[in-house]
Design a protein around this motif. Structure first.
Motif, mmCIF file in Angstrom:
data_model
loop_
_atom_site.group_PDB
_atom_site.id
_atom_site.type_symbol
_atom_site.label_atom_id
_atom_site.label_comp_id
_atom_site.label_asym_id
_atom_site.label_seq_id
_atom_site.Cartn_x
_atom_site.Cartn_y
_atom_site.Cartn_z
ATOM 1 N N ALA A 92 5.242 14.259 8.488
ATOM 2 C CA ALA A 92 5.078 12.994 9.219
ATOM 3 C C ALA A 92 5.211 11.816 8.248
ATOM 4 O O ALA A 92 6.313 11.461 7.865
ATOM 5 C CB ALA A 92 3.754 13.003 9.957
ATOM 6 N N HIS A 93 4.100 11.209 7.821
ATOM 7 C CA HIS A 93 4.170 10.153 6.796
ATOM 8 C C HIS A 93 4.584 10.773 5.455
ATOM 9 O O HIS A 93 5.353 10.188 4.691
ATOM 10 C CB HIS A 93 2.796 9.491 6.716
ATOM 11 C CG HIS A 93 2.659 8.413 5.696
ATOM 12 N ND1 HIS A 93 3.330 7.214 5.754
ATOM 13 C CD2 HIS A 93 1.896 8.347 4.563
ATOM 14 C CE1 HIS A 93 2.996 6.465 4.718
ATOM 15 N NE2 HIS A 93 2.131 7.121 3.972
ATOM 16 N N THR A 94 4.042 11.963 5.177
ATOM 17 C CA THR A 94 4.438 12.795 4.032
ATOM 18 C C THR A 94 4.385 14.250 4.520
ATOM 19 O O THR A 94 4.227 14.499 5.712
ATOM 20 C CB THR A 94 3.454 12.630 2.848
ATOM 21 O OG1 THR A 94 2.185 13.194 3.224
ATOM 22 C CG2 THR A 94 3.266 11.169 2.463
ATOM 23 N N THR A 100 -6.363 12.106 2.565
ATOM 24 C CA THR A 100 -5.444 12.249 3.697
ATOM 25 C C THR A 100 -4.014 12.610 3.302
ATOM 26 O O THR A 100 -3.347 13.322 4.047
ATOM 27 C CB THR A 100 -5.406 10.994 4.584
ATOM 28 O OG1 THR A 100 -4.961 9.881 3.804
ATOM 29 C CG2 THR A 100 -6.767 10.718 5.204
ATOM 30 N N HIS A 101 -3.511 12.122 2.152
ATOM 31 C CA HIS A 101 -2.128 12.496 1.814
ATOM 32 C C HIS A 101 -1.754 12.138 0.386
ATOM 33 O O HIS A 101 -2.500 11.460 -0.317
ATOM 34 C CB HIS A 101 -1.136 11.901 2.818
ATOM 35 C CG HIS A 101 -1.076 10.396 2.833
ATOM 36 N ND1 HIS A 101 -1.910 9.626 3.601
ATOM 37 C CD2 HIS A 101 -0.256 9.524 2.187
ATOM 38 C CE1 HIS A 101 -1.611 8.339 3.435
ATOM 39 N NE2 HIS A 101 -0.611 8.256 2.566
ATOM 40 N N ALA A 102 -0.561 12.599 0.011
ATOM 41 C CA ALA A 102 -0.122 12.518 -1.388
ATOM 42 C C ALA A 102 0.510 11.173 -1.729
ATOM 43 O O ALA A 102 1.656 11.091 -2.165
ATOM 44 C CB ALA A 102 0.857 13.660 -1.689
ATOM 45 N N HIS A 103 -0.221 10.097 -1.517
ATOM 46 C CA HIS A 103 0.089 8.806 -2.123
ATOM 47 C C HIS A 103 -1.171 8.398 -2.882
ATOM 48 O O HIS A 103 -2.291 8.582 -2.388
ATOM 49 C CB HIS A 103 0.448 7.748 -1.070
ATOM 50 C CG HIS A 103 1.823 7.931 -0.482
ATOM 51 N ND1 HIS A 103 2.142 7.582 0.806
ATOM 52 C CD2 HIS A 103 2.954 8.450 -1.043
ATOM 53 C CE1 HIS A 103 3.424 7.861 1.022
ATOM 54 N NE2 HIS A 103 3.933 8.399 -0.077
ATOM 55 N N ALA A 104 -0.959 7.837 -4.064
ATOM 56 C CA ALA A 104 -2.076 7.716 -5.000
ATOM 57 C C ALA A 104 -3.185 6.785 -4.538
ATOM 58 O O ALA A 104 -4.294 6.846 -5.063
ATOM 59 C CB ALA A 104 -1.563 7.264 -6.366
ATOM 60 N N ASP A 105 -2.892 5.922 -3.545
ATOM 61 C CA ASP A 105 -3.976 5.061 -3.053
ATOM 62 C C ASP A 105 -4.933 5.831 -2.139
ATOM 63 O O ASP A 105 -5.871 5.252 -1.596
ATOM 64 C CB ASP A 105 -3.419 3.814 -2.337
ATOM 65 C CG ASP A 105 -2.356 4.122 -1.300
ATOM 66 O OD1 ASP A 105 -1.709 5.175 -1.403
ATOM 67 O OD2 ASP A 105 -2.179 3.305 -0.385
ATOM 68 N N HIS A 106 -4.705 7.124 -1.998
ATOM 69 C CA HIS A 106 -5.584 7.947 -1.164
ATOM 70 C C HIS A 106 -6.378 8.986 -1.956
ATOM 71 O O HIS A 106 -7.319 9.563 -1.435
ATOM 72 C CB HIS A 106 -4.775 8.615 -0.040
ATOM 73 C CG HIS A 106 -4.153 7.601 0.874
ATOM 74 N ND1 HIS A 106 -4.756 7.181 2.036
ATOM 75 C CD2 HIS A 106 -3.022 6.870 0.751
ATOM 76 C CE1 HIS A 106 -4.008 6.237 2.592
ATOM 77 N NE2 HIS A 106 -2.947 6.041 1.830
ATOM 78 N N PHE A 107 -5.977 9.241 -3.203
ATOM 79 C CA PHE A 107 -6.726 10.220 -3.997
ATOM 80 C C PHE A 107 -6.966 9.775 -5.447
ATOM 81 O O PHE A 107 -7.582 10.498 -6.226
ATOM 82 C CB PHE A 107 -6.007 11.584 -4.011
ATOM 83 C CG PHE A 107 -4.651 11.563 -4.695
ATOM 84 C CD1 PHE A 107 -4.557 11.621 -6.081
ATOM 85 C CD2 PHE A 107 -3.486 11.488 -3.967
ATOM 86 C CE1 PHE A 107 -3.315 11.599 -6.718
ATOM 87 C CE2 PHE A 107 -2.239 11.466 -4.584
ATOM 88 C CZ PHE A 107 -2.167 11.525 -5.978
ATOM 89 N N SER A 162 0.813 -1.201 0.000
ATOM 90 C CA SER A 162 0.000 0.000 0.000
ATOM 91 C C SER A 162 0.848 1.253 0.000
ATOM 92 O O SER A 162 2.051 1.219 0.162
ATOM 93 C CB SER A 162 -0.882 -0.003 1.241
ATOM 94 O OG SER A 162 -0.077 0.039 2.389
ATOM 95 N N CYS A 163 0.186 2.383 -0.166
ATOM 96 C CA CYS A 163 0.836 3.679 -0.128
ATOM 97 C C CYS A 163 1.864 3.826 -1.226
ATOM 98 O O CYS A 163 2.864 4.508 -1.088
ATOM 99 C CB CYS A 163 1.469 3.961 1.230
ATOM 100 S SG CYS A 163 0.408 5.030 2.199
ATOM 101 N N VAL A 164 1.663 3.159 -2.308
ATOM 102 C CA VAL A 164 2.554 3.260 -3.446
ATOM 103 C C VAL A 164 1.729 3.761 -4.618
ATOM 104 O O VAL A 164 0.597 3.338 -4.801
ATOM 105 C CB VAL A 164 3.164 1.885 -3.779
ATOM 106 C CG1 VAL A 164 4.113 1.998 -4.954
ATOM 107 C CG2 VAL A 164 3.875 1.336 -2.567
ATOM 108 N N ALA A 214 -5.276 2.510 10.172
ATOM 109 C CA ALA A 214 -4.037 2.542 9.397
ATOM 110 C C ALA A 214 -4.382 2.377 7.918
ATOM 111 O O ALA A 214 -5.556 2.342 7.536
ATOM 112 C CB ALA A 214 -3.112 1.428 9.867
ATOM 113 N N ASP A 215 -3.381 2.246 7.082
ATOM 114 C CA ASP A 215 -3.647 2.073 5.657
ATOM 115 C C ASP A 215 -4.237 0.714 5.337
ATOM 116 O O ASP A 215 -4.866 0.526 4.295
ATOM 117 C CB ASP A 215 -2.360 2.255 4.852
ATOM 118 C CG ASP A 215 -2.148 3.706 4.487
ATOM 119 O OD1 ASP A 215 -2.903 4.555 4.978
ATOM 120 O OD2 ASP A 215 -1.227 3.988 3.701
ATOM 121 N N GLU A 216 -3.994 -0.240 6.204
ATOM 122 C CA GLU A 216 -4.562 -1.565 5.982
ATOM 123 C C GLU A 216 -4.626 -2.295 7.314
ATOM 124 O O GLU A 216 -3.984 -1.895 8.281
ATOM 125 C CB GLU A 216 -3.739 -2.362 4.972
ATOM 126 C CG GLU A 216 -2.290 -2.528 5.366
ATOM 127 C CD GLU A 216 -1.474 -3.175 4.262
ATOM 128 O OE1 GLU A 216 -2.002 -3.393 3.168
ATOM 129 O OE2 GLU A 216 -0.304 -3.468 4.509
HETATM 130 ZN ZN LIG Z 1 0.878 6.735 2.297
#
Ligand SMILES: [Zn+2]
Length: 317
Positions: free
Chosen positions: A174-176, A99-106, A23-25, A235-237
């Motif tokens: 933080a995470h990003t 929530t943030h700039a990883h594509a699995d979130h937007f 995730s988060c990729v 969390a993300d997963e």
């Molecule tokens: Zn992420």
């Protein structure tokens, strides 16, 4: 291996390669067959549901007038997110929080906002999406106007939605550099924006996207300040974490920071610091099967964050 920025970059490339199945990729970097993924819907109470799919898990809040959606997933999952929402509500999506700039979130913003939803995010996320950026050595092109956040904030924002109060907090770096912690006060649920690890494992911070160890500790402290013994932290997963799990993660990060700082103060190079295994008493708890963040990877992330080494593979455009 002789320490150098190049060596450090090679290390990061290998970490990025390991990331590519998780995730988060960015979607383009993933080798996941989305057609085979099912969304698991979990009722967290007070109209809040977790939509889990092994990636940037979403939350929804079902109200009388519509649906609030936290994170839209990657583009190929958009229809499945839509179907999962339809199983619990026939109302339209009114409000989206990224929530943030990883594509699995937007990634599915455009499809899921098509009905006229307002998209809320941190200033930095809109900026990155508008310009395009690189994460995990993958170029993310500029997002189309219809996918961009339409309401942004700098430090904090409060949303009022069908009787629920949703507080958004931005923990810097933080995470990003674009994280939003999302606190559903009545439901007692927090979306951690990737600042805790899935199923209580080691958390990941993306140095190339402005993440940092210090910021992760601030983010986890902030979530602890919002939590009681019944809070669920998403969390993300994986299943939502308890406050005790969050506290264990925060304490581990603080201890690891002190240990790695000491190694740096002693003049240890990165590989030498890794060789001392500063995470060894944490690994049994925090290394999970399938989690790309091993103890050694955690040490490298901590070392590079404290030293202020920013990966050259993820420049802003
Ligand atoms: Zn992420």
């Amino acid at each position: 291996m002789k320490f150098s920025l190049l060596a450090a970059a090679v290390t990061r490339v290998s970490v990025a390669a390991a990331l590519s199945v998780l995730s988060c990729v960015p979607a383009a970097a993933q080798r996941i067959d989305y057609s085979k993924l099912e969304i698991k819907t979990t009722d967290l109470g007070h109209g809040v549901f977790l939509l889990g799919w092994q990636g940037g898990d979403s939350l929804i809040l079902i109200g009388d007038d519509g649906v609030l959606l936290v994170d839209t997933s990657v583009a190929p999952m958009g229809d499945k997110i839509k179907a999962a929402i339809a199983r619990v509500s026939s109302k339209p999506i009114k409000l989206i929080v990224n929530t943030h700039a990883h594509a699995d979130h937007f990634g599915a913003n455009e499809a899921l906002a098509r009905g006229g939803a307002t998209i809320v995010a941190h200033d930095s996320l809109r900026d990155r999406m508008a310009k395009g950026f690189t994460a995990f050595n993958q170029a993310i092109p500029p997002s189309p106007p219809a996918a961009l956040p339409t309401a942004t904030y700098a430090d904090a924002m409060t949303l009022h939605f069908d009787g629920e109060t949703i507080q958004l907090f931005h923990p810097p770096n933080a995470h990003t550099d674009s994280d939003t912690l999302v606190h559903f006060k009545r439901a007692n649920v927090i979306h951690a924006s990737g600042t805790i690890g899935g199923d209580g494992g080691y958390p990941f911070f993306d140095l190339g996207s402005g993440g940092s160890l210090a910021g992760m500790i601030v983010a986890e402290d902030k979530m602890l300040s919002l939590s009681d013994d019944k809070t669920r932290i998403v969390a993300d997963e994986g299943d939502p974490a308890s406050t005790a799990t969050l506290k264990a993660s925060r304490d581990m990060l603080v201890t690891l920071r002190a240990r790695v700082q000491k190694l740096i103060d002693e003049g240890k190079r990165e590989d030498e610091a890794v060789a001392t295994k500063p995470t060894k008493d944490f690994d049994a708890r925090f290394v999970h099967q399938g989690n790309f963040v091993t103890g050694d990877a955690m040490t490298r992330l901590a070392y590079e964050s404290i030293k202020g080494v920013t990966p050259p593979i993820t420049p802003r455009r």
